[in-house]
Design an enzyme around this catalytic site. Structure first.
Site, PDB file in Angstrom:
ATOM      1  CG  MET A 174      -3.026  21.964 -17.936  1.00 24.25           C
ATOM      2  SD  MET A 174      -3.031  20.547 -16.768  1.00 24.25           S
ATOM      3  CE  MET A 174      -4.953  20.770 -16.370  1.00 24.25           C
ATOM      4  CG  ASP A 195     -11.556  20.075 -18.036  1.00 24.32           C
ATOM      5  OD1 ASP A 195     -11.678  21.106 -18.696  1.00 24.32           O
ATOM      6  OD2 ASP A 195     -11.534  20.096 -16.696  1.00 24.32           O
ATOM      7  CE  LYS A 243     -13.792  22.447 -14.242  1.00 23.13           C
ATOM      8  NZ  LYS A 243     -12.647  22.233 -14.840  1.00 23.13           N
TER       9      LYS A 243
END
Ligand code: ATR
Length: 274
Positions: free
Chosen positions: A215, A103, A66
Site C-alpha cells: 500500500m 481507500d 482521518k
C-alpha cells in the site's frame, strides 16, 4: 463559479492530491480549484469549519486527521462507518457534512481494473492491523476471496479487527512467523516499509503465481515488494494506483463523473523517474 476543494493534513507538502485532482478537473472539464492546506495538529475542526464557511465543497483528509474527520462528519457511507476513518468529506446542499472512505474501493479497483488481478476465489494474506487495513477490509471482503488471513506484529489488534468484520467473512488471525500456507495475493498494510523493514512472514507464502501489493509507494521498489519478487512472485504492485484510484472515487462522489486515471498515473511515474 469556481468550486473549492482541498486536501488537509500535517505534513502536506509532498501530497500528490492537488496534482491528481487538478488533472482530473481538466480531463473532465470541471470548474474547480484544488489546494493543499497544512492544518495544525490541534486545529482540525476549526480548519474544516473555516473551509466550508468560505464556500468549500469538499475535502480530502490525510494523516493524521482521518479519525478526526470521522468524528467531525454528520453522515457516513457504509464503508466509512466500518473504517472508522475518513479520507473524503462533502458539504451537502442541506448544510450537513457527508463522510466517505475511498481507500479500500480505490485499492480494489486498482488491483482488479488496472492490474487485471481477480480477488474472487483467491487466498488473500493481509499484513498489518492498523487504520490502513481497517479502511480496506469491507471492499476487499465484498469481492468474496476464498480465504482471508490477517497477520500482525501485535496479534490482539488483528483479532479485534477480525471480530469487527466477522459478519462480512471469516478471517484467520496470526502473528507474522506463524502464517501458514501459500497465498495468491499478499497485501502489505503495515507501515514497516517506511522504515525499510520487512514483516517476518515465511518465504513459503510465495508461489510463482503470487501477486504482492504494497500500500506504500516510493521512488524505489519497496522492501516488501522486492522480497516477494526475489522469492519468485509473479507480480509486485505498489500503492501509486491506489492513491490515484482513491482520488478518482472521491472526485466521483463530489462531481458525479469518474475521471480516467491512466494518464495521471503515468505522469506521476514519469515525474518520479526524473
Ligand atoms: P496506519 O494508519 O498506517 O495503518 P497504524 O494504525 O499506526 O497506521 O498501523 C500501523 C501498522 O503497521 C500496524 O499494523 C503496526 O503493527 P502493530 O499493530 O504491531 O503496531 C504495523 N507496523 C508498524 N511498524 C512495523 C514494523 N517495523 N514491522 C511490522 N509491522 C509494523
Amino acid at each position: 463559479m469556481t468550486d473549492l476543494y482541498a486536501v488537509m493534513g500535517n505534513p502536506i507538502g509532498h501530497s500528490k492530491s492537488p496534482q491528481i485532482h487538478t488533472a482530473f478537473a481538466k480531463i473532465t472539464d470541471q470548474n474547480m480549484l484544488y489546494s493543499a492546506i497544512l492544518v495544525p495538529l490541534d486545529g482540525f475542526d476549526t480548519a474544516v469549519d473555516d473551509f466550508f464557511r468560505r464556500g468549500g465543497k469538499g475535502l480530502n483528509i490525510t494523516v493524521p486527521f482521518k479519525e478526526d474527520a470521522w468524528r467531525y462528519a454528520d453522515k457516513f457511507t457504509a464503508r466509512a462507518q466500518r473504517a472508522e476513518a475518513v479520507n473524503t468529506l462533502q458539504k451537502l446542499e442541506d448544510g450537513t457534512v457527508l463522510a466517505d472512505n475511498t481507500d479500500g474501493v480505490g485499492m480494489v479497483r486498482d488491483i482488479m481494473v488496472n492490474q487485471g488481478v481477480t480477488i474472487e476465489g483467491k487466498r488473500v494474506l493481509i499484513l498489518g492491523a492498523g487504520g490502513a487495513v481497517r479502511g480496506i477490509l469491507q471492499p476487499l471482503l465484498e469481492q468474496k476471496p476464498a480465504s482471508v488471513t490477517l497477520a500482525n506484529r501485535t496479534v490482539s489488534k488483528a483479532e479485534a479487527l477480525a471480530n469487527d468484520f466477522a459478519d462480512l467473512g471469516d478471517i484467520t488471525v496470526s502473528g507474522f512467523a506463524e502464517v501458514a500456507g501459500q497465498f495468491d495475493l499478499i497485501i502489505n498494510g503495515t507501515s514497516a516499509s517506511l522504515a525499510g523493514e520487512l514483516p517476518p512472514v515465511p518465504a513459503t507464502c510465495i508461489t510463482p503465481d503470487t501477486v504482492s501489493y504494497d500500500m506504500m509507494y516510493g521512488a524505489e521498489t519497496t522492501v516488501f515488494n522486492q522480497w516477494a519478487l526475489d522469492l519468485g512472485a509473479a507480480k509486485a504492485i505498489d500503492g501509486l494506483g491506489m492513491l490515484v484510484e482513491q482520488a478518482a472515487e472521491a472526485f466521483l462522489l463530489w462531481r458525479d463523473v469518474r475521471p480516467a486515471t491512466e494518464g495521471v498515473m503515468s505522469a506521476i511515474r514519469e515525474d518520479r523517474r526524473r
